[in-house]
Design a protein around this motif. Structure first.
Motif, short mmCIF file in Angstrom:
data_model
loop_
_atom_site.label_atom_id
_atom_site.label_comp_id
_atom_site.label_asym_id
_atom_site.label_seq_id
_atom_site.Cartn_x
_atom_site.Cartn_y
_atom_site.Cartn_z
N LYS A 58 0.41 -1.33 -0.20
CA LYS A 58 0.09 0.12 -0.02
C LYS A 58 0.94 1.49 0.41
O LYS A 58 0.46 2.20 -0.10
CB LYS A 58 -0.87 0.51 1.27
CG LYS A 58 -2.20 1.07 1.62
CD LYS A 58 -2.57 0.34 2.47
CE LYS A 58 -3.53 2.41 2.81
NZ LYS A 58 -3.98 1.85 4.10
N GLU A 59 2.33 1.61 0.44
CA GLU A 59 2.79 2.82 1.02
C GLU A 59 3.65 2.96 -0.29
O GLU A 59 4.02 3.75 -0.51
CB GLU A 59 3.69 2.52 1.80
CG GLU A 59 3.36 2.06 3.69
CD GLU A 59 3.07 0.47 3.05
OE1 GLU A 59 3.00 -0.23 2.92
OE2 GLU A 59 2.23 0.34 4.04
N ASP A 60 4.13 1.28 -1.14
CA ASP A 60 4.86 2.27 -2.27
C ASP A 60 3.20 2.51 -4.24
O ASP A 60 4.18 2.45 -5.05
CB ASP A 60 5.00 0.42 -2.84
CG ASP A 60 6.03 -0.22 -1.88
OD1 ASP A 60 6.52 0.78 -1.92
OD2 ASP A 60 5.56 -1.68 -2.19
N VAL A 61 2.35 2.43 -3.58
CA VAL A 61 0.74 2.85 -4.67
C VAL A 61 0.87 4.49 -4.00
O VAL A 61 0.33 4.85 -2.86
CB VAL A 61 -0.18 2.31 -4.23
CG1 VAL A 61 -1.30 2.84 -5.57
CG2 VAL A 61 -0.12 1.21 -4.42
N LYS A 62 1.13 5.88 -4.97
CA LYS A 62 0.58 6.59 -4.78
C LYS A 62 -0.44 6.93 -6.22
O LYS A 62 -0.33 6.64 -7.34
CB LYS A 62 1.86 7.57 -5.05
CG LYS A 62 2.81 7.52 -4.06
CD LYS A 62 2.78 8.16 -3.01
CE LYS A 62 3.47 7.79 -1.94
NZ LYS A 62 3.79 6.31 -1.29
N VAL A 63 -1.68 7.86 -5.74
CA VAL A 63 -2.90 8.42 -6.68
C VAL A 63 -2.48 9.99 -6.42
O VAL A 63 -2.87 10.67 -5.63
CB VAL A 63 -3.93 7.62 -5.90
CG1 VAL A 63 -5.22 8.22 -7.18
CG2 VAL A 63 -3.76 6.22 -6.54
N ASP A 64 -2.45 10.55 -7.51
CA ASP A 64 -2.48 11.87 -7.50
C ASP A 64 -3.52 12.33 -8.67
O ASP A 64 -3.43 12.36 -9.65
CB ASP A 64 -1.03 12.28 -7.81
CG ASP A 64 0.09 12.09 -7.26
OD1 ASP A 64 0.00 12.31 -5.65
OD2 ASP A 64 1.01 11.60 -7.96
N LEU A 65 -3.66 13.82 -8.53
CA LEU A 65 -4.83 14.44 -9.29
C LEU A 65 -4.33 15.72 -9.39
O LEU A 65 -3.72 16.44 -8.35
CB LEU A 65 -5.95 14.51 -8.17
CG LEU A 65 -7.37 15.15 -9.05
CD1 LEU A 65 -8.07 14.35 -10.44
CD2 LEU A 65 -8.14 14.90 -8.06
N GLY A 66 -4.46 16.21 -10.85
CA GLY A 66 -3.85 17.49 -10.96
C GLY A 66 -3.81 18.31 -12.46
O GLY A 66 -4.03 17.16 -13.50
#
Length: 142
Positions: A58-66
């Motif tokens: 879970k710590e390896d996954v990033k979800v970004d919005l922009g």
């Protein structure tokens, strides 16, 4: 002992020839882009995006919005638990990364939710409420 190979790779097959050609051309890099499968389901009032990210924590996954773009990134680095003294006969597990972007047109970005469990990232993408259409009518003159 040095013949320990995954099934189907011992023979001089055509696929092995192409694998070797690819390694020679692109190099046998320690960095690779993991293949990831994604499903998007229409659930009526929202979309459900499922991304398969096996082997990532879970710590390896990033979800970004922009800028109207939703980006999923997953990355894990090669970390040796024992240190330098390990004696590998064959090593295929190494650093891997994944990145994929999606447009957010028609999505209420303020209400996006994410859940990660058993290697599956689930994003709930609520649909924007349709813009209220102006009511048109004729007004009677008295």
């Amino acid at each position: 002992m040095f013949e320990l190979m995954p099934f189907g790779r011992r023979s001089n097959s055509l696929s092995r020839y192409f694998d070797e050609m690819e390694k020679n051309f692109f190099g046998d890099s320690k960095t690779s882009l993991c293949e990831c499968r994604t499903d998007i389901l229409d659930q009526g009032d929202h979309y459900l995006l499922k991304a398969e990210l096996p082997g990532f924590r879970k710590e390896d996954v990033k979800v970004d919005l922009g800028d109207g773009v939703l980006t999923i990134r997953a990355e894990h680095s090669e970390q040796s638990s024992s240190g330098e003294g390990e004696n590998y006969i064959r090593r295929e597990m190494h650093y891997g990364a994944y990145e994929r972007s999606f447009g957010t047109e028609g999505i209420d970005v303020g209400r996006i939710e994410a859940k990660y469990e058993n290697g599956i990232l689930e994003l709930t993408l609520p649909k924007e409420a349709p813009a209220k259409q102006e009511v048109t009518r004729r007004i009677e003159i008295k």
